[in-house]
Structure formats: structure tokens, C-alpha cells
Design a protein around this motif. Structure first.
Motif, PDB file in Angstrom:
ATOM      1  N   ALA A  44      -3.123  -5.226  -6.653  1.00 45.69           N
ATOM      2  CA  ALA A  44      -4.222  -4.344  -6.247  1.00 45.69           C
ATOM      3  C   ALA A  44      -3.690  -3.105  -5.527  1.00 45.69           C
ATOM      4  CB  ALA A  44      -5.200  -5.101  -5.362  1.00 45.69           C
ATOM      5  N   ALA A  45      -2.732  -3.293  -4.631  1.00 46.22           N
ATOM      6  CA  ALA A  45      -2.155  -2.152  -3.911  1.00 46.22           C
ATOM      7  C   ALA A  45      -1.417  -1.229  -4.875  1.00 46.22           C
ATOM      8  CB  ALA A  45      -1.211  -2.627  -2.812  1.00 46.22           C
ATOM      9  N   ASN A  46      -0.721  -1.801  -5.853  1.00 43.98           N
ATOM     10  CA  ASN A  46      -0.014  -0.977  -6.837  1.00 43.98           C
ATOM     11  C   ASN A  46      -0.973  -0.082  -7.598  1.00 43.98           C
ATOM     12  OD1 ASN A  46       2.347  -2.232  -6.122  1.00 43.98           O
ATOM     13  ND2 ASN A  46       2.327  -3.647  -7.849  1.00 43.98           N
ATOM     14  N   ILE A  47      -2.072  -0.632  -8.037  1.00 45.82           N
ATOM     15  CA  ILE A  47      -3.055   0.144  -8.800  1.00 45.82           C
ATOM     16  C   ILE A  47      -3.614   1.272  -7.942  1.00 45.82           C
ATOM     17  CG2 ILE A  47      -5.342   0.036  -9.871  1.00 45.82           C
ATOM     18  CD1 ILE A  47      -4.544  -2.844 -10.762  1.00 45.82           C
ATOM     19  N   LEU A  48      -3.950   0.967  -6.702  1.00 45.78           N
ATOM     20  CA  LEU A  48      -4.519   1.997  -5.826  1.00 45.78           C
ATOM     21  C   LEU A  48      -3.500   3.079  -5.487  1.00 45.78           C
ATOM     22  CD1 LEU A  48      -6.623  -0.314  -3.504  1.00 45.78           C
ATOM     23  CD2 LEU A  48      -7.469   1.219  -5.284  1.00 45.78           C
ATOM     24  N   VAL A  49      -2.249   2.699  -5.251  1.00 41.24           N
ATOM     25  CA  VAL A  49      -1.216   3.689  -4.938  1.00 41.24           C
ATOM     26  C   VAL A  49      -0.912   4.554  -6.149  1.00 41.24           C
ATOM     27  CG1 VAL A  49       1.228   3.940  -4.332  1.00 41.24           C
ATOM     28  CG2 VAL A  49      -0.233   2.430  -3.002  1.00 41.24           C
ATOM     29  N   PHE A  50      -0.896   3.950  -7.335  1.00 45.55           N
ATOM     30  CA  PHE A  50      -0.686   4.761  -8.537  1.00 45.55           C
ATOM     31  C   PHE A  50      -1.847   5.722  -8.766  1.00 45.55           C
ATOM     32  CE2 PHE A  50       2.311   1.320 -10.024  1.00 45.55           C
ATOM     33  CZ  PHE A  50       3.440   2.108  -9.892  1.00 45.55           C
ATOM     34  N   ALA A  51      -3.053   5.324  -8.382  1.00 47.16           N
ATOM     35  CA  ALA A  51      -4.195   6.241  -8.483  1.00 47.16           C
ATOM     36  C   ALA A  51      -4.007   7.443  -7.553  1.00 47.16           C
ATOM     37  CB  ALA A  51      -5.490   5.501  -8.158  1.00 47.16           C
ATOM     38  N   PHE A  57      -0.404  14.266  -9.032  1.00 47.53           N
ATOM     39  CA  PHE A  57       0.203  14.813 -10.243  1.00 47.53           C
ATOM     40  C   PHE A  57      -0.756  15.713 -11.012  1.00 47.53           C
ATOM     41  CE2 PHE A  57       3.286  11.167 -10.010  1.00 47.53           C
ATOM     42  CZ  PHE A  57       4.348  11.979  -9.643  1.00 47.53           C
ATOM     43  N   ILE A  58      -2.043  15.422 -10.939  1.00 52.44           N
ATOM     44  CA  ILE A  58      -3.021  16.318 -11.569  1.00 52.44           C
ATOM     45  C   ILE A  58      -2.925  17.698 -10.947  1.00 52.44           C
ATOM     46  CG2 ILE A  58      -5.498  16.804 -11.723  1.00 52.44           C
ATOM     47  CD1 ILE A  58      -5.879  13.766 -12.175  1.00 52.44           C
ATOM     48  N   PHE A  59      -2.799  17.753  -9.643  1.00 57.93           N
ATOM     49  CA  PHE A  59      -2.707  19.055  -8.976  1.00 57.93           C
ATOM     50  C   PHE A  59      -1.370  19.737  -9.229  1.00 57.93           C
ATOM     51  CE2 PHE A  59      -6.315  17.415  -6.701  1.00 57.93           C
ATOM     52  CZ  PHE A  59      -7.110  18.543  -6.636  1.00 57.93           C
ATOM     53  N   ILE A  60      -0.306  18.968  -9.413  1.00 56.50           N
ATOM     54  CA  ILE A  60       1.007  19.566  -9.636  1.00 56.50           C
ATOM     55  C   ILE A  60       1.149  20.076 -11.065  1.00 56.50           C
ATOM     56  CG2 ILE A  60       3.482  19.087  -9.759  1.00 56.50           C
ATOM     57  CD1 ILE A  60       3.038  17.082  -7.453  1.00 56.50           C
ATOM     58  N   PHE A  61       0.711  19.282 -12.040  1.00 57.49           N
ATOM     59  CA  PHE A  61       1.012  19.603 -13.432  1.00 57.49           C
ATOM     60  C   PHE A  61      -0.163  20.114 -14.261  1.00 57.49           C
ATOM     61  CE2 PHE A  61       4.215  16.319 -12.339  1.00 57.49           C
ATOM     62  CZ  PHE A  61       5.325  17.138 -12.441  1.00 57.49           C
ATOM     63  N   VAL A  62      -1.380  19.679 -13.980  1.00 53.62           N
ATOM     64  CA  VAL A  62      -2.511  20.019 -14.842  1.00 53.62           C
ATOM     65  C   VAL A  62      -3.242  21.275 -14.374  1.00 53.62           C
ATOM     66  CG1 VAL A  62      -4.702  19.206 -15.780  1.00 53.62           C
ATOM     67  CG2 VAL A  62      -2.787  17.623 -15.547  1.00 53.62           C
ATOM     68  N   PRO A  84       2.859   7.485   2.843  1.00 54.46           N
ATOM     69  CA  PRO A  84       2.552   6.065   3.064  1.00 54.46           C
ATOM     70  C   PRO A  84       2.820   5.189   1.841  1.00 54.46           C
ATOM     71  CG  PRO A  84       0.806   7.425   3.941  1.00 54.46           C
ATOM     72  CD  PRO A  84       1.709   8.335   3.169  1.00 54.46           C
ATOM     73  N   SER A  85       2.804   5.760   0.646  1.00 54.14           N
ATOM     74  CA  SER A  85       3.036   4.954  -0.554  1.00 54.14           C
ATOM     75  C   SER A  85       4.497   4.548  -0.701  1.00 54.14           C
ATOM     76  CB  SER A  85       2.562   5.700  -1.806  1.00 54.14           C
ATOM     77  OG  SER A  85       3.373   6.822  -2.054  1.00 54.14           O
ATOM     78  N   LEU A  86       5.393   5.170   0.067  1.00 57.68           N
ATOM     79  CA  LEU A  86       6.804   4.773   0.012  1.00 57.68           C
ATOM     80  C   LEU A  86       6.992   3.315   0.410  1.00 57.68           C
ATOM     81  CD1 LEU A  86       8.601   7.910   1.464  1.00 57.68           C
ATOM     82  CD2 LEU A  86       8.492   7.170  -0.917  1.00 57.68           C
ATOM     83  N   ALA A  87       6.202   2.853   1.347  1.00 57.85           N
ATOM     84  CA  ALA A  87       6.310   1.448   1.762  1.00 57.85           C
ATOM     85  C   ALA A  87       5.970   0.522   0.603  1.00 57.85           C
ATOM     86  CB  ALA A  87       5.381   1.177   2.946  1.00 57.85           C
ATOM     87  N   ASN A  88       4.990   0.906  -0.206  1.00 54.23           N
ATOM     88  CA  ASN A  88       4.640   0.088  -1.365  1.00 54.23           C
ATOM     89  C   ASN A  88       5.788   0.092  -2.380  1.00 54.23           C
ATOM     90  OD1 ASN A  88       2.687  -1.520  -2.758  1.00 54.23           O
ATOM     91  ND2 ASN A  88       2.506   0.148  -4.216  1.00 54.23           N
ATOM     92  N   GLY A  89       6.411   1.238  -2.587  1.00 53.83           N
ATOM     93  CA  GLY A  89       7.546   1.318  -3.501  1.00 53.83           C
ATOM     94  C   GLY A  89       8.721   0.485  -3.020  1.00 53.83           C
ATOM     95  N   GLN A  90       8.972   0.514  -1.722  1.00 55.76           N
ATOM     96  CA  GLN A  90      10.059  -0.297  -1.166  1.00 55.76           C
ATOM     97  C   GLN A  90       9.774  -1.784  -1.342  1.00 55.76           C
ATOM     98  OE1 GLN A  90      10.161   1.189   2.820  1.00 55.76           O
ATOM     99  NE2 GLN A  90      11.739   2.703   2.364  1.00 55.76           N
ATOM    100  N   GLU A  91       8.533  -2.163  -1.158  1.00 55.19           N
ATOM    101  CA  GLU A  91       8.166  -3.569  -1.329  1.00 55.19           C
ATOM    102  C   GLU A  91       8.330  -3.994  -2.788  1.00 55.19           C
ATOM    103  OE1 GLU A  91       7.001  -7.419  -0.481  1.00 55.19           O
ATOM    104  OE2 GLU A  91       7.670  -5.836   0.840  1.00 55.19           O
ATOM    105  N   LEU A  92       7.974  -3.125  -3.714  1.00 53.08           N
ATOM    106  CA  LEU A  92       8.149  -3.440  -5.132  1.00 53.08           C
ATOM    107  C   LEU A  92       9.624  -3.608  -5.476  1.00 53.08           C
ATOM    108  CD1 LEU A  92       5.573  -1.078  -6.836  1.00 53.08           C
ATOM    109  CD2 LEU A  92       5.491  -3.564  -6.703  1.00 53.08           C
ATOM    110  N   MET A  93      10.464  -2.736  -4.939  1.00 52.79           N
ATOM    111  CA  MET A  93      11.913  -2.835  -5.177  1.00 52.79           C
ATOM    112  C   MET A  93      12.457  -4.134  -4.602  1.00 52.79           C
ATOM    113  SD  MET A  93      12.728  -0.391  -6.957  1.00 52.79           S
ATOM    114  CE  MET A  93      13.870   0.938  -6.998  1.00 52.79           C
ATOM    115  N   ARG A  94      11.997  -4.510  -3.424  1.00 51.67           N
ATOM    116  CA  ARG A  94      12.452  -5.750  -2.800  1.00 51.67           C
ATOM    117  C   ARG A  94      12.056  -6.953  -3.642  1.00 51.67           C
ATOM    118  NH1 ARG A  94      10.841  -9.833  -0.237  1.00 51.67           N
ATOM    119  NH2 ARG A  94       8.681  -9.227  -0.060  1.00 51.67           N
ATOM    120  N   GLN A  95      10.814  -6.939  -4.158  1.00 50.60           N
ATOM    121  CA  GLN A  95      10.336  -8.052  -4.954  1.00 50.60           C
ATOM    122  C   GLN A  95      11.017  -8.120  -6.317  1.00 50.60           C
ATOM    123  OE1 GLN A  95       6.095  -7.857  -5.280  1.00 50.60           O
ATOM    124  NE2 GLN A  95       5.752  -8.144  -3.108  1.00 50.60           N
TER     125      GLN A  95
END
Length: 100
Positions: A44-51, A57-62, A84-95
Motif C-alpha cells: 500500500a505504501a509503495n503504491i501511494l509513494v509511486f503516485a 514527474f508530470i510536472f517535470i516531463f509533461v 520523505p519517500s526515500l525512507a520507503n525506497g530504503q525499506e524496499l532495498m532492505r527487503q
């Protein structure tokens, strides 16, 4: 830098309002993750962070293709929003076990 940002507000107030609302939505998603007590690294956190990342990315590229001129302050706001999403990325890498 500030003068460019203010000029951007004068020329494109609707895009800037949309940008601030989108960043506020992103922070609302972070608040939702905290209030509902969703664990970082969970599906659930992954989906929300990717959103949240997709919003940035919409603002950067589109939107620049539609003549929305992003200035340095916009990038700074997006970086602060993505921190704040860096913590989620670190947790994914750890897992994942790749770096164990």
C-alpha cells in the motif's frame, strides 16, 4: 530565482495554482500513510509513494510541453516533497536483500 518564480506566477497563475494543489495532495498522501499507520515498504505504501512520484514527474516531463515553464523553486518544492519517500525506497532495498 525569486524574481523568476514571481514572473511565472504573473504569466501562468493557473498552472502554479495547480502545481501547489498537487504538492499539497502529495503531502496529504504522506499524512494518510501516517494516520492510517501504513508500514513503509508495504504494498500500500509503495503504491501511494509511486503516485506521489508520478505527480512530480508530470510536472517535470509533461507540463513543460504545454508551455508551463518550471523554475528552480518548482524543482526545490518537488525535491522537498519527494524526500520523505526515500525512507520507503530504503525499506524496499532492505527487503529485497540485494545489498545484504
Amino acid at each position: 530565482m525569486i524574481a523568476e518564480y514571481l514572473e511565472c506566477w504573473r504569466k501562468q497563475p493557473r498552472f502554479n495554482t495547480f502545481f501547489l494543489c498537487a504538492m499539497a495532495l502529495a503531502w496529504g498522501v504522506y499524512a494518510l500513510i501516517g494516520l492510517v499507520d501504513i508500514a513503509w515498504g508495504s504494498q500500500a505504501a509503495n503504491i501511494l509513494v509511486f503516485a506521489i512520484a508520478a505527480i512530480c514527474f508530470i510536472f517535470i516531463f509533461v507540463l513543460p510541453k504545454y508551455s508551463f515553464r518550471i523554475v528552480a523553486i518548482h524543482y526545490f518544492i518537488m525535491i522537498v516533497t519527494l524526500l520523505p519517500s526515500l525512507a520507503n525506497g530504503q525499506e524496499l532495498m532492505r527487503q529485497s536483500g540485494y545489498f545484504s
